[in-house]
Design an enzyme around this catalytic site. Structure first.
Site, PDB file in Angstrom:
ATOM      1  N   GLY A  11       0.818  -1.205   0.000  1.00 24.42           N
ATOM      2  CA  GLY A  11       0.000   0.000   0.000  1.00 24.42           C
ATOM      3  C   GLY A  11       0.852   1.255   0.000  1.00 24.42           C
ATOM      4  N   VAL A  46      17.037   8.534  -0.935  1.00 22.07           N
ATOM      5  CA  VAL A  46      17.883   7.398  -1.327  1.00 22.07           C
ATOM      6  C   VAL A  46      18.731   7.769  -2.539  1.00 22.07           C
ATOM      7  CG1 VAL A  46      17.849   5.069  -2.308  1.00 22.07           C
ATOM      8  CG2 VAL A  46      16.378   5.617  -0.358  1.00 22.07           C
ATOM      9  N   ASP A  49      -0.425   2.794   8.439  1.00 22.99           N
ATOM     10  CA  ASP A  49      -0.956   2.083   9.613  1.00 22.99           C
ATOM     11  C   ASP A  49      -0.095   2.229  10.865  1.00 22.99           C
ATOM     12  OD1 ASP A  49      -3.139   1.192   8.193  1.00 22.99           O
ATOM     13  OD2 ASP A  49      -2.216  -0.713   7.645  1.00 22.99           O
ATOM     14  N   ALA A  68     -13.303  12.044  20.388  1.00 21.67           N
ATOM     15  CA  ALA A  68     -14.356  11.064  20.102  1.00 21.67           C
ATOM     16  C   ALA A  68     -14.924  10.487  21.393  1.00 21.67           C
ATOM     17  CB  ALA A  68     -13.802   9.940  19.227  1.00 21.67           C
ATOM     18  N   GLU A  69     -16.218  10.219  21.368  1.00 25.70           N
ATOM     19  CA  GLU A  69     -16.872   9.650  22.552  1.00 25.70           C
ATOM     20  C   GLU A  69     -16.465   8.192  22.768  1.00 25.70           C
ATOM     21  OE1 GLU A  69     -18.309  13.336  22.267  1.00 25.70           O
ATOM     22  OE2 GLU A  69     -18.399  11.938  20.570  1.00 25.70           O
ATOM     23  N   ARG A 103     -25.510   7.875  11.668  1.00 27.60           N
ATOM     24  CA  ARG A 103     -24.963   7.782  10.320  1.00 27.60           C
ATOM     25  C   ARG A 103     -23.582   7.123  10.376  1.00 27.60           C
ATOM     26  NH1 ARG A 103     -29.452   9.032   9.680  1.00 27.60           N
ATOM     27  NH2 ARG A 103     -30.382  10.588   8.289  1.00 27.60           N
ATOM     28  N   GLN A 155      -7.457   8.349   2.879  1.00 27.33           N
ATOM     29  CA  GLN A 155      -6.434   8.391   3.933  1.00 27.33           C
ATOM     30  C   GLN A 155      -5.024   8.153   3.394  1.00 27.33           C
ATOM     31  OE1 GLN A 155      -8.097   6.112   7.608  1.00 27.33           O
ATOM     32  NE2 GLN A 155      -9.427   5.620   5.886  1.00 27.33           N
TER      33      GLN A 155
END
Length: 319
Positions: free
Chosen positions: A11, A23, A127, A186-187, A243, A251
């Site tokens: 990826g 490089v 990631d 965030a909750e 939603r 991303q």
């Protein structure tokens, strides 16, 4: 060492171009020729290899994606297929290889090392799940992309008094979800590394509603399960207007952040230094803001772990 190769695999992640640039320029500074291998290990097998000059990497440090393109190549797991790749490297006089990518890319570099060809791995994945480094190239950019998206979603969630379940990338690692969730207040944050109780999630949302909260944000790493199913469960259990938004491949794209450009430049240059020193079979990283390198075989034997303190903090702050 007179000639090295560089490839990107798996990826893509923002900052790969900055690493390629580092490089090439570091090697040429030391009078070493650099050959770009296009389309990852698939291009290595097929011999899609071209010499890179200083001009080849001009005007790419700020660009997302990878100039060398990338591809997944499951057949590279076959030792006979890898021998074809090694033959291509030797045919072009390449004596060492820089591999930029994630876990699968490292596995390929490890196998080449075991078959006697010196490789150095550079961690390029959004990631942030590569052992031996605090941060991977692309994570910071992806994180900022996610935060920007959640900020916008929160605006509409507030306007409509809705609950939003937002799915982010992270099949096996929850770093994007954890960092973005904490940064955006965030909750609830759901990650693959930590078990969760759906009843507890719903109870938290109800407590917020009882004290007058009109909207909520739940950030879910894709490895946890279907965000759509989670959203349905929440709506059925709470009767809150809910939603679901899956952020998806947005991303992976975009111009890399300053942090990713600098990190990629440092790691790419360090990989060349290791090859010059005859230290193949290594992978580079950054720990406590210092460049480090590890045996790639030993590094892959380790397991990426989530920051437990940060996860606990996210729970304490989302009461």
């Amino acid at each position: 060492m007179k000639r090295i190769g560089v490839l990107t695999s798996g990826g893509d992640s923002p900052g790969m171009n900055a690493a390629i640039r580092a490089v090439v320029r570091k090697a040429i500074f030391h009078d070493i020729e650099v050959y770009g291998i296009y389309h990852g290990y698939a291009g290595l097998i097929s011999g899609h290899i071209e010499k890179l000059e200083l001009g080849s990497v001009g005007d790419i440090i700020h660009r997302g994606g990878t100039k060398l393109y990338t591809a997944r190549c499951p057949e590279f797991k076959d030792p006979e297929v890898r021998l074809k790749g090694i033959e291509q490297l030797k045919k072009h006089g390449i004596e060492g290889l820089v591999v930029i990518g994630g876990d699968g890319s490292y596995q390929g570099a490890k196998k080449l090392t075991e078959q006697g060809f010196p490789c150095v791995g550079v961690p390029g994945t959004i990631d942030n799940d590569i052992p031996g480094t605090d941060f991977t190239i692309g994570f910071d950019t992806a994180l900022n992309t996610v935060i920007d998206a959640i900020d916008k979603i929160r605006d509409t969630a507030t306007s409509h008094e809705r609950t939003y379940v937002i799915e982010v990338m992270g099949r096996h690692a929850g770093d994007i979800a954890l960092w973005a969730g904490l940064a955006d207040g965030a909750e609830t944050i759901l990650i693959p590394e930590e078990e969760y109780d759906m009843d507890d999630v719903i109870a938290r949302l109800k407590r917020g509603s009882e004290r007058g909260k009109k909207h909520s944000i739940i950030v879910v790493a894709e490895g946890v399960g279907s965000a759509i199913d989670i959203g349905k469960h929440i709506e059925e259990a709470t009767n809150f207007d809910t939603r679901v938004t899956v952020l998806g491949h947005v991303q992976r794209g975009g111009s890399p952040s300053a942090q990713d450009r600098v990190l990629a430049s440092r790691l790419g240059a360090r990989a060349v230094e290791l090859l010059i020193a005859g230290k193949g079979g290594r992978c580079v990283g950054i720990q406590d803001n210092k460049l480090v390198d590890h045996d790639i075989i030993e590094a892959l034997a380790q397991k990426h772990t989530i920051d437990k303190d940060m996860y606990q903090l996210s729970k304490e702050l989302s009461i």
